[in-house]
Design a protein around this motif. Sequence first.
Motif, PDB file in Angstrom:
ATOM      1  N   ILE A 157      36.088  45.346  56.319  1.00 28.19           N
ATOM      2  CA  ILE A 157      36.594  46.141  55.202  1.00 28.19           C
ATOM      3  C   ILE A 157      36.841  45.181  54.040  1.00 28.19           C
ATOM      4  O   ILE A 157      37.670  44.276  54.147  1.00 28.19           O
ATOM      5  CB  ILE A 157      37.904  46.853  55.574  1.00 28.19           C
ATOM      6  N   PRO A 158      36.142  45.343  52.926  1.00 25.05           N
ATOM      7  CA  PRO A 158      36.309  44.381  51.829  1.00 25.05           C
ATOM      8  C   PRO A 158      37.499  44.728  50.929  1.00 25.05           C
ATOM      9  O   PRO A 158      37.937  45.881  50.857  1.00 25.05           O
ATOM     10  CB  PRO A 158      35.006  44.528  51.051  1.00 25.05           C
ATOM     11  N   THR A 159      38.007  43.719  50.276  1.00 22.65           N
ATOM     12  CA  THR A 159      38.983  43.971  49.215  1.00 22.65           C
ATOM     13  C   THR A 159      38.224  44.530  48.010  1.00 22.65           C
ATOM     14  O   THR A 159      37.000  44.375  47.890  1.00 22.65           O
ATOM     15  CB  THR A 159      39.727  42.703  48.789  1.00 22.65           C
ATOM     16  N   LEU A 160      38.938  45.161  47.117  1.00 22.42           N
ATOM     17  CA  LEU A 160      38.325  45.698  45.910  1.00 22.42           C
ATOM     18  C   LEU A 160      37.683  44.584  45.093  1.00 22.42           C
ATOM     19  O   LEU A 160      36.574  44.735  44.582  1.00 22.42           O
ATOM     20  CB  LEU A 160      39.381  46.431  45.081  1.00 22.42           C
ATOM     21  N   GLU A 161      38.353  43.449  44.995  1.00 20.07           N
ATOM     22  CA  GLU A 161      37.809  42.348  44.196  1.00 20.07           C
ATOM     23  C   GLU A 161      36.542  41.779  44.817  1.00 20.07           C
ATOM     24  O   GLU A 161      35.590  41.444  44.102  1.00 20.07           O
ATOM     25  CB  GLU A 161      38.843  41.245  44.008  1.00 20.07           C
ATOM     26  N   GLU A 162      36.500  41.669  46.134  1.00 19.59           N
ATOM     27  CA  GLU A 162      35.282  41.184  46.797  1.00 19.59           C
ATOM     28  C   GLU A 162      34.105  42.100  46.469  1.00 19.59           C
ATOM     29  O   GLU A 162      32.983  41.630  46.204  1.00 19.59           O
ATOM     30  CB  GLU A 162      35.500  41.121  48.304  1.00 19.59           C
ATOM     31  N   ALA A 163      34.358  43.404  46.486  1.00 18.04           N
ATOM     32  CA  ALA A 163      33.298  44.362  46.182  1.00 18.04           C
ATOM     33  C   ALA A 163      32.860  44.255  44.730  1.00 18.04           C
ATOM     34  O   ALA A 163      31.661  44.296  44.424  1.00 18.04           O
ATOM     35  CB  ALA A 163      33.784  45.778  46.493  1.00 18.04           C
ATOM     36  N   VAL A 164      33.815  44.101  43.835  1.00 19.41           N
ATOM     37  CA  VAL A 164      33.498  43.978  42.408  1.00 19.41           C
ATOM     38  C   VAL A 164      32.639  42.745  42.153  1.00 19.41           C
ATOM     39  O   VAL A 164      31.638  42.808  41.420  1.00 19.41           O
ATOM     40  CB  VAL A 164      34.799  43.920  41.577  1.00 19.41           C
ATOM     41  N   LYS A 165      33.006  41.643  42.733  1.00 19.67           N
ATOM     42  CA  LYS A 165      32.239  40.406  42.544  1.00 19.67           C
ATOM     43  C   LYS A 165      30.807  40.579  43.039  1.00 19.67           C
ATOM     44  O   LYS A 165      29.853  40.096  42.412  1.00 19.67           O
ATOM     45  CB  LYS A 165      32.940  39.258  43.269  1.00 19.67           C
ATOM     46  N   GLU A 166      30.632  41.266  44.152  1.00 19.82           N
ATOM     47  CA  GLU A 166      29.287  41.492  44.687  1.00 19.82           C
ATOM     48  C   GLU A 166      28.478  42.395  43.759  1.00 19.82           C
ATOM     49  O   GLU A 166      27.292  42.151  43.514  1.00 19.82           O
ATOM     50  CB  GLU A 166      29.370  42.104  46.080  1.00 19.82           C
ATOM     51  N   CYS A 167      29.100  43.435  43.228  1.00 22.65           N
ATOM     52  CA  CYS A 167      28.405  44.344  42.310  1.00 22.65           C
ATOM     53  C   CYS A 167      27.998  43.633  41.022  1.00 22.65           C
ATOM     54  O   CYS A 167      26.898  43.852  40.495  1.00 22.65           O
ATOM     55  CB  CYS A 167      29.288  45.539  41.990  1.00 22.65           C
ATOM     56  N   ILE A 168      28.883  42.798  40.508  1.00 22.21           N
ATOM     57  CA  ILE A 168      28.558  42.027  39.304  1.00 22.21           C
ATOM     58  C   ILE A 168      27.375  41.099  39.572  1.00 22.21           C
ATOM     59  O   ILE A 168      26.441  40.991  38.759  1.00 22.21           O
ATOM     60  CB  ILE A 168      29.783  41.234  38.826  1.00 22.21           C
ATOM     61  N   LYS A 169      27.412  40.457  40.713  1.00 21.78           N
ATOM     62  CA  LYS A 169      26.331  39.551  41.101  1.00 21.78           C
ATOM     63  C   LYS A 169      24.988  40.284  41.169  1.00 21.78           C
ATOM     64  O   LYS A 169      23.943  39.748  40.785  1.00 21.78           O
ATOM     65  CB  LYS A 169      26.670  38.922  42.462  1.00 21.78           C
ATOM     66  N   LEU A 170      25.014  41.539  41.669  1.00 25.32           N
ATOM     67  CA  LEU A 170      23.787  42.309  41.865  1.00 25.32           C
ATOM     68  C   LEU A 170      23.461  43.208  40.664  1.00 25.32           C
ATOM     69  O   LEU A 170      22.510  43.987  40.725  1.00 25.32           O
ATOM     70  CB  LEU A 170      23.918  43.161  43.131  1.00 25.32           C
TER      71      LEU A 170
END
Length: 334
Positions: A157-170
């Motif tokens: 289960i990711p943190t919100l920030e982990e998910a945001v960083k991944e979306c920005i990267k992609l």
Amino acid sequence: MLQLGDEVTLYSVVFVVVLLGTRSPVWTTVLTASLYLFLAVFRFPQLSANRARQVLHPARSTVGSGKVSVVAHRGGGYDAPENTIAAIREASKNGATGVELDVEFSADGVPILMHDDTVDRTTNGSGPLDQMTHSDLTKLDAAAKHRLWQKFPGEKIPTLEEAVKECIKLHLTIYFDVKGHPNEATAALKDLYKKYPVLYNSSIVCSFQPSVIYKMRQSDPEVVTALTHRPWSLSRLGDGTPYFSSSWKHFWFTLNDVLLDFAHHHVLWKLCGNSAFLIQKNFVSQDYVQYWAQRGVEVVAWTVNTKVEKEYYHKLLHVNYITDSLVEDCEPHY
């Protein structure tokens, strides 16, 4: 200030209803005028069309008329475990323009991705989120009950920030779906926008709860926002089945549905200054899209899960849609 041309229906309805209820022309006039003043003073202006377009129709949208954006629901919960980093990566790989992610909180206040208020449906754990710390949640397998669990073993289960960083990267647009906790969610998102300014032109905050959207605009008026709505949601399930067997309860909640629907289409979107309106797909038509277009609001449909439906939104309506799968047909989702 509000323009009267588009307000005739709203204030006429309010005037007639109040007059029938009070039988007093004076009170009717005062209350109707008060509503006008309230909206005029406390509403948030819509952001510029260019800002909204950057978020809703980024350059990587599907080439063609209208540049339709395809958004993976919960990261694409049919193609990978929902609301996980694996889902975000899979959505990107499968050609999504963006991802819709559900914002929730652990017992110790850490913003995470989770749709439900318990972990039972999607993980190998059990219990309500408000009784589980972030440390507890990191021990769970978020892929345990997914149909493709073998492909994504041990997904966390990711943190919100982990998910945001991944979306920005992609380079994925993010639709933040806030389930509740208006104050906590607003604070968490405000911090993220401050830390990652790219989000202003690559994300939108959405919620079924108008209070969430209003608080978000209060906290940061530059954030693009949308209300989410399904007509008859208080009295019926998504397939039309009544929630209540009691006829009086069904009547009461149906009446509340009518009032809620009226408020969404005539009051709440103005008050919040929304740039988009997320609506359940069964209620979308060319006339409906035109209704919102005349008000400077874009329609986004959810959840569009078959090839035929997707072609309808791409080729006829030219409307963004949210889907559970980027690669195949799947069951209806209400």
